[in-house]
Design an enzyme around this catalytic site. Sequence first.
Site, PDB file in Angstrom:
ATOM      1  N   HIS A 175     -71.478 -39.197 -55.039  1.00 57.60           N
ATOM      2  CA  HIS A 175     -71.427 -39.174 -53.578  1.00 57.60           C
ATOM      3  C   HIS A 175     -72.368 -40.227 -53.000  1.00 57.60           C
ATOM      4  CE1 HIS A 175     -74.346 -36.138 -55.107  1.00 57.60           C
ATOM      5  NE2 HIS A 175     -75.167 -36.798 -54.302  1.00 57.60           N
ATOM      6  N   ASP A 275     -76.299 -39.701 -61.906  1.00 56.73           N
ATOM      7  CA  ASP A 275     -76.511 -38.397 -61.288  1.00 56.73           C
ATOM      8  C   ASP A 275     -75.186 -37.715 -60.973  1.00 56.73           C
ATOM      9  OD1 ASP A 275     -78.463 -36.504 -59.872  1.00 56.73           O
ATOM     10  OD2 ASP A 275     -76.995 -36.947 -58.295  1.00 56.73           O
ATOM     11  N   GLU A 317     -76.523 -37.187 -66.369  1.00 56.78           N
ATOM     12  CA  GLU A 317     -77.124 -35.982 -65.800  1.00 56.78           C
ATOM     13  C   GLU A 317     -76.000 -34.956 -65.637  1.00 56.78           C
ATOM     14  OE1 GLU A 317     -78.461 -33.189 -62.582  1.00 56.78           O
ATOM     15  OE2 GLU A 317     -76.991 -34.777 -62.270  1.00 56.78           O
TER      16      GLU A 317
END
Length: 557
Positions: A175, A275, A317
């Site tokens: 995002h 991430d 992650e």
Amino acid sequence: MEDPVRRILATLPGHDRDLFSLRLERSERDLFDPLHRLYGHQPGYDEFVDALRLALARHWVERPLDLRALDLRRDLNPDWFLSERMVGYVFYIDRFAGRLRDVLDHVDYLEELGVTYVHFMPCLKPRQGESDGGYSVQDYGAIDPRYGTLEDFEAVTEALRARGISTCIDLVVNHTAKEHAWAEAARSGSARHLAYYRMYDDPTIPQQYESTLLEVFPDQAPGNFTYYDDLGKWVWTTFNEHQWDLNWENPEVFLEFVEIMLTLANRGAEVFRLDAVAFMWKRMGTICQNQPEVHDILQALRAACRIAAPAIIHKAEAIVPPTDLLAYLGTGRHTGKVANLAYHNSLMVQFWSSLASRDTALMTHVLRSHFPPGHRHATWGTYLRCHDDIGWAVTEEDAGAVGLDGGAHRAFLADFYEGLFPGTFAKGWRFQHNPTTGDRRTNGTLASLSGLERALEDGSADGVDTAIARILMGHALIAGWGGVPLLYMGDELGMLNDYGFAAKGELDSRWIHRPAMDWTTAARRTDPSSVAGRIFTGVQHILRTRKATPHLHGNVP
């Protein structure tokens, strides 16, 4: 018509042109096979491939000479990061040092501990205000102005590299902040940029997805979609309203991230912590995590870097159940081709579970059942805690295999580490209670969760001794497991929970375990009469022992 890739490469000496061609040949299938599966059916695929080849050539031409030399060294030793000499250290720049350049004032401390890899917690420019701890990125091409500039980043990474320390940074791939330039262009009606995100004209499709989705932050951001009046659309927002999920079904998004990654690599980043990778691909009727396409994307990103910046490695992650975790290091057709590092979340959870229950049966079952030894060109990032909360990822199947009830054991662990269970040694903080599932996560520093805070309050010398023993046992576990041990800043000193986080304007209770570095205490790190000295010298001894033990190289099963 002249090939634009050849024209760009013509500016280089012959040996550098040859290197690029050889690396392209080496990684071409690893790059384009998954991309063809992902995007080959779409109109304009050939143009996308041409644009990608051009981007790889351009970034190679722009790569600084010292980094090209690093590329060559790591081509000759591609498993450099598997060395038993690798030790990671993780911190927020401002909490460790102040600004970027101030980090260099503490390199002697890092070297004394044995650190060879530093992870700068989110340092790219976030949105103003609430930013999910920096993971709501407004500009991937700029450093957070509180820390410095991209020029500062380049100077600091160069200085660290000269001292044998690689730099890891976060790259948020699921995002962007709603203030990102792509999002602003979408708000302005750009059809191209609207297609960068997951947007819907009415709630019908979002509601269908929502029926199977989980909630990441049920307390502060319930639901997975947000309606915007100015857009007249529902936007997928898995984490927070200000974080818009990207549409990785769009090949332009892939191309944008190759550009971002290689730009930062040319400025000195050596490790990218990717991430929220588990959430990148969406599929109706699922929880939209760990979809097969995620591993195609990760393989293609890694292959792109092996062509234009092969010194780079990737860390996934993915805080997911054991049954899904192994795939992030590469299984099946992705073996040896996906992430170089992945967080061993299960090892961390089972460490805490075993401490609380005084029983290693569940730990033994989980680690034997789900984690075969040895991986190709990949290994674990082992850790005891990180900047995030601890989610009690114990499945019903694993709990049942050793005679436990999964829900009851998760509730026990949440109570124990929140400090509610009778006889607990821990002092933690509740995070994101989900009343539907009953699950609760836990916040707290290593020392506070290990019993040091409570023992100091009680004035119990035996309690302090036992808490220190737990802390050192944990460090021995992650140092000896067979991956890269990742220490969170301050744990080597026994730093405690920071209960003043709310008074400092922080709303997210995870800041309780992100205290500022206590350099006054650190000055006593060699004092054997101090708690900090006992912990620091114990951790230092463990890490020195690791470095002297070649059997702990990642290639040894």
